[in-house]
Enzyme design. Structure first.
Site, PDB file in Angstrom:
ATOM      1  N   GLU A  47     -18.783  87.303 -24.600  1.00  0.00           N
ATOM      2  CA  GLU A  47     -18.498  86.305 -23.565  1.00  0.00           C
ATOM      3  C   GLU A  47     -19.650  85.309 -23.477  1.00  0.00           C
ATOM      4  O   GLU A  47     -20.822  85.685 -23.549  1.00  0.00           O
ATOM      5  CB  GLU A  47     -18.316  87.003 -22.220  1.00  0.00           C
ATOM      6  CG  GLU A  47     -18.126  86.053 -21.040  1.00  0.00           C
ATOM      7  CD  GLU A  47     -18.035  86.778 -19.708  1.00  0.00           C
ATOM      8  OE1 GLU A  47     -17.543  86.166 -18.753  1.00  0.00           O
ATOM      9  OE2 GLU A  47     -18.465  87.956 -19.620  1.00  0.00           O
ATOM     10  N   LYS A 132     -11.158  81.422 -18.776  1.00  0.00           N
ATOM     11  CA  LYS A 132     -11.115  82.552 -17.848  1.00  0.00           C
ATOM     12  C   LYS A 132     -10.421  82.136 -16.554  1.00  0.00           C
ATOM     13  O   LYS A 132     -10.779  81.146 -15.926  1.00  0.00           O
ATOM     14  CB  LYS A 132     -12.532  83.049 -17.559  1.00  0.00           C
ATOM     15  CG  LYS A 132     -12.579  84.364 -16.797  1.00  0.00           C
ATOM     16  CD  LYS A 132     -14.016  84.865 -16.693  1.00  0.00           C
ATOM     17  CE  LYS A 132     -14.083  86.216 -16.012  1.00  0.00           C
ATOM     18  NZ  LYS A 132     -15.479  86.705 -15.898  1.00  0.00           N
ATOM     19  N   CYS A 166     -13.989  89.463 -20.088  1.00  0.00           N
ATOM     20  CA  CYS A 166     -14.700  90.262 -19.092  1.00  0.00           C
ATOM     21  C   CYS A 166     -13.756  90.818 -18.026  1.00  0.00           C
ATOM     22  O   CYS A 166     -12.867  91.595 -18.329  1.00  0.00           O
ATOM     23  CB  CYS A 166     -15.833  89.433 -18.484  1.00  0.00           C
ATOM     24  SG  CYS A 166     -17.037  90.387 -17.536  1.00  0.00           S
TER      25      CYS A 166
END
Length: 346
Positions: A47, A132, A166
């Site tokens: 990430e 994200k 994540c």
């Protein structure tokens, strides 16, 4: 007929050259070349690998970190930019799939950033671009929310590939959206550390255990393989961040480290996991995903579609749509970086 490829995958458990995009990409190119030489057909980076995870948001109040945010914004890259073109060229040169996390900028704002991931094909094409959906906890001080445009599973010669970033791997609906597209190989990327308390305090978050729990759960529920790639904090990053607060050095040293590993469709790890910097390799055979589907196929017979229904909006969100001329109804000009630009070949 359905084919079940067998292949070697690589998780890049590596440190960014902190807040230096060009040097980090140089390092990524070396890692891509090494993974390809060792027979990997997919290499997965952590990430926010480019140019490093903004861990300062956990170490000091935002009034003390304006300079770091400015530095990150200056190093952010665009999907259609020259830095991404270097990565695409490397994937094509080495005939390898590349998944990489980066902080994404936009030409319409100098301060709007996203926590993004791209999957690049061995022909250099961008197969998927995901932002994200929700930055987690203190990450909201850095990144804007993404949209559903990247909630896609890509059909490739090495199987059907999907990716989440994540904490998205804890989002049941995001995970199910990928499962329901026949995902066979799931990519999960994480930061080097994720502190929530001063080390030693009760209730501190253990990212190692969190990764194993949620990624194991996804592998078991989806009956797919999961490739986990987490970052590393090197001495350069620690030195830069240590002065943010009196407790920062201890937090950086003693907070649990993230782990990289590969998980099978039974929810169990394959071989070794990795916490020291380097490449982790694993052999996966997608035929192993079939038998577990006989037990629990949550996107097939083991569901009640008359009871449950999920709708996912995968439209891309744009800040503005301009109408400069006599376009036909439904036509409009769009800012640079609109989705139709993402899939241009290298």
């Amino acid at each position: 007929m359905t084919e079940y490829p067998a292949l070697t995958v690589a998780a890049a458990h590596v440190a960014s050259v902190y807040l230096d995009t060009d040097a980090t990409i140089d390092k990524a190119l070396d890692v891509i070349a090494e993974a390809a030489r060792c027979g990997a057909r997919l290499v997965v980076f952590p990430e926010s690998f480019i140019p490093g995870f903004p861990i300062w948001v956990a170490l000091a109040a935002p009034i003390h970190t304006h300079g770091l945010f400015k530095a990150l914004a200056a190093q952010a890259i665009e999907v259609t930019g020259p830095q991404m073109a270097r990565l695409r060229a490397a994937a094509k040169r080495h005939d390898i799939f590349v998944s990489i996390g980066f902080t994404e900028g936009t030409p319409v704002s100098v301060g709007c950033l996203w926590n993004s991931n791209v999957l690049i094909g061995p022909d250099g094409a961008i197969l998927n671009h995901h932002r994200k959906l929700v930055p987690t906890y203190y990450e909201k001080l850095v990144w804007a929310p993404g949209d559903g445009a990247g909630l896609r599973v890509v059909e490739t010669r090495i199987g059907r590939l999907g990716a989440l970033i994540c904490g998205e791997n804890t989002n049941p609906l995001a995970r199910y959206a990928l499962m329901a597209q026949g995902e066979q190989l799931h990519i999960a990327s994480f930061p080097p550390i994720w502190p929530t308390r001063v080390p030693g305090e009760a209730g501190a978050y253990d990212i190692d255990q969190a990764i194993r729990i949620r990624c194991g759960a996804h592998a078991f529920e989806a009956k797919c393989f999961v490739v986990v790639a987490s970052g590393v904090l090197d001495a350069r990053a620690k030195d830069l961040l240590a002065g943010l607060s009196p407790e920062a050095p201890r937090i950086l040293e003693e907070t649990p480290r993230a782990v990289s590993l590969v998980i099978g469709p039974n929810g169990l790890g394959l071989g070794q996991s990795r916490k020291e910097e380097g490449l982790l390799y694993a052999d996966v055979d997608l035929a192993a995903c079939v038998e577990p589907k006989q037990f629990h196929d949550v996107v097939g017979y083991y569901n009640r579609f008359d009871v449950f229904r999920l709708e996912v909006d995968r439209s891309a969100r744009r800040p503005v749509v301009f109408r400069d001329g006599p376009e036909a109804p439904g036509e409009a000009s769009t800012p640079p970086g609109a989705p139709q630009d993402w899939l241009e070949p290298a």
